[in-house]
Design an enzyme around this catalytic site. Structure first.
Site, PDB file in Angstrom:
ATOM      1  N   LYS A   1       0.902  -1.270   0.192  1.00 48.93           N
ATOM      2  CA  LYS A   1      -0.069  -0.007  -0.167  1.00 48.93           C
ATOM      3  C   LYS A   1       0.931   1.047   0.072  1.00 48.93           C
ATOM      4  CE  LYS A   1      -4.285   1.407  -0.368  1.00 48.93           C
ATOM      5  NZ  LYS A   1      -5.094   0.776  -1.560  1.00 48.93           N
TER       6      LYS A   1
ATOM      7  N   SER B   1      -8.670  -0.487  -5.001  1.00 49.71           N
ATOM      8  CA  SER B   1      -8.960  -0.097  -3.363  1.00 49.71           C
ATOM      9  C   SER B   1     -10.578   0.069  -3.101  1.00 49.71           C
ATOM     10  CB  SER B   1      -8.268   0.960  -3.270  1.00 49.71           C
ATOM     11  OG  SER B   1      -6.907   0.831  -2.890  1.00 49.71           O
TER      12      SER B   1
END
Length: 601
Positions: free
Chosen positions: A199, A397
């Site tokens: 991430k 996401s």
């Protein structure tokens, strides 16, 4: 005081007069359009022009006063078209006696992060391949083709290459800016908390270069996308496998002469010569001294069809376009506002005429709170009618999060998907304030939250623990949503999550998507589930506004000759504007985000 009231009411009446005049003018304009009945027409022996300089978006363009003002100019052009419009125009042109072929032109520029992405271009490319079965020609004129444009143009029967052309065939790439050094220099502190080793959205604020994990995932992602693109180009041009990449590696920029010699083009010819040749073959547009032609929007308008919507009463499918950053609240025309989209989906859920919902996702994600809001409403809709997802350029996401509430998920091989991870980011101005004599003090009744929301103070370890706990909780919820929607265990999801992004082809192998296909495939699948036949009626959200269409029709002129400009300065300004727009979109009330790490240029 008397002077004040006189000035105030004078200004007020002036404003009211201008508003009344404006409204009256709009009404007169609409009435004039309705009375005249005039609109775009299609001359016999015309070519349908697909101008790649016009962005191909998923969602219809909503009302924009600035566009109406632009429409007053003499050389009105299309500002954007939708994917469904392009596909419909190509399909109709195949059986229309007035349309003798298709002419592709224009430089495909990075005007929007979401326009003209490979998944959309793939659907257009497939539509053009089907069009060629009508034995009508497809021409392409190439000036400065970038790889996405050439990927589409490569299937043309004849590729006219301008003598001054330069082929800029660069694969997917990213060049993120890193602000950590500048932030430190100016005394601005940044603290992050995240789940998922891949991430990497926060890296520009805490690092000065790319992490090994981010480099690993992007190299794999870009390699998958580029392999798909180069294989299709080689297939279309009859080139041996691997030869296209070798040609680019050996030459960098490829000029027109080398392009024709290497079978990337069929003929080296100037635009004026092309115009003369096609004018003789198909007839002349006397107003512009070009061949007879019609743009996508004008063509659909001439057929007296609403370019965006085939609706009305009766059973239909609702197509919801989640295109742009997911933000909390209403959002703007370029955003997916949680509250606005929840209302629209709820309306379709309770509408008895809407038999199925197709969610078209072209989003890198954003606000965790807004993503959960949209997910819940889609889940409620799924309980009473089919919900099918079509993934476009991005479904990462938060964009992937909302996709899990569905009966089936479609993605293209080049769709960027996954990125199942969460991060938070807080900024403080403690050092810059201290260096400039600014101090702060406090009185609080809740000690654990004393500095949590203080924009000056650096967050304490206790503060960061609270924030990290919130991120961990949402990540666990993310895994559960995916597990439930994809029918795989939480442990399996966690293994392929960690914030990592995948190509659509890899996502299919990992069971993150069900089937390779585009928007048309998703609509057909939803129609089958709802028993609506092969040509279901469609309603859309966001929807095209009638007033905008009426005014656009009034001021529209004959299409311009097919030439597009490449403006490097404007491109640079747009790049910087996109960076700041991304920062403004970080408005989640808890400061928690599920967002794709970078924008691909």
């Amino acid at each position: 005081m008397k002077t004040f009231f006189g000035s105030f009411f004078g200004a007020l009446f002036a404003i009211l007069f201008l508003i009344a005049a404006g409204v009256g003018g709009c009404i007169a304009v609409i009435a004039l359009v309705s009375a005249s009945g005039r609109g775009p027409t299609v001359a016999s022996s015309s070519l349908l022009v697909l101008d790649l300089a016009v962005p191909i978006m998923d969602a219809p363009q909503e009302f924009d006063p600035a566009q109406l003002l632009a429409g007053l100019s003499e050389d009105q052009e299309e500002t954007q078209v939708t994917l469904r419009d392009v596909l419909r125009a190509i399909s109709l042109a195949a059986t229309d006696d007035k349309i003798k072929g298709i002419f592709i032109t224009g430089n495909l520029l990075a005007i929007s992060n979401y326009a003209s992405k490979y998944p959309a271009l793939k659907e257009v490319r497939e539509a053009l391949q089907k069009f060629k079965q009508s034995r009508k020609p497809v021409y392409a004129y190439l000036q400065f083709p970038f790889a996405p444009a050439y990927y589409l143009e490569s299937i043309a029967d004849q590729l006219f290459v301008d003598p001054q052309a330069q082929f800029i065939l660069r694969g997917p790439s990213t060049f993120p800016l890193y602000y950590a050094g500048a932030l430190k220099k100016f005394g601005i502190g940044v603290q992050v908390f995240r789940v998922g080793k891949y991430k990497s959205y926060v890296e520009p604020y805490i690092r000065e270069n790319m992490s090994p994990e981010n480099r690993e995932q992007l190299e794999k992602l870009f390699g998958d996308i580029w392999s798909e693109v180069t294989a299709k180009i080689e297939e279309a041009r009859g080139l041996p496998p691997g030869s296209f990449q070798q040609l680019v590696n050996q030459n960098g920029l490829i000029d027109g002469e080398l392009a024709v010699k290497s079978k990337l083009g069929t003929e080296l010819v100037s635009l004026s010569d092309i115009m003369d040749r096609l004018r003789k073959q198909y007839g002349e547009d006397e107003q512009h001294n070009t061949f007879r032609q019609v743009t996508v929007s004008s063509y659909l308008g001439a057929l007296e069809r609403n370019p965006g919507v085939k609706s009305g009463t009766g059973s239909k499918i609702a197509v919801v376009y989640a295109e742009g950053e997911i933000v909390d609240g209403e959002g703007g025309p370029e955003d997916v506002g949680g509250e606005r989209y929840v209302r629209a989906i709820r309306k379709f859920r309770f509408d008895p005429d809407v038999k199925a919902i197709v969610l078209r996702v072209n989003s890198p994600g954003g606000s965790a709170f807004a993503s959960e809001e949209i997910y819940r409403e889609l889940r409620a809709a799924q309980a009473v009618k089919p919900v099918v997802v079509s993934m476009g350029g991005y479904a990462a996401s938060g964009g992937y999060y909302i996709s899990t509430a569905s009966n089936r998920v479609f993605a293209e091989p080049t769709t960027i998907t996954g990125s199942i991870g969460v991060f938070g980011l807080v900024i403080n101005f403690e050092k810059i304030a201290s260096d400039n004599g600014i101090t702060t003090d406090s009185v609080t009744t809740t000690i654990p939250l004393a500095t949590l929301f203080d924009p000056i103070k650096q967050k304490s370890d206790a503060d960061l623990a609270i924030l990290q706990n919130s991120v961990d909780k949402f990540y666990d919820q993310f895994l559960e949503r995916v597990s439930e929607g994809r029918h795989i265990t939480v442990a399996q999801v966690n293994e392929i999550a960690q914030g990592r992004v995948w190509s659509g082809s890899e996502a299919a192998k990992l069971k993150l998507v069900d089937e390779v296909g585009g928007l048309s495939s998703a609509i057909a699948y939803a129609a089958n589930l709802a028993h609506l036949g092969d040509h279901p009626a469609i309603t859309e959200f966001p929807e095209r506004k009638d007033l905008s269409e009426k005014l656009k029709q009034l001021f529209k002129t004959t299409p311009r000759p097919p030439v597009a400009k490449l403006d490097p300065v404007s491109q640079c300004v747009n790049e910087l504007a996109n960076e700041f727009r991304d920062l403004r979109a970080l408005n989640d009330p808890e400061g928690i985000y599920a967002r794709f790490p970078t924008d691909i240029r």
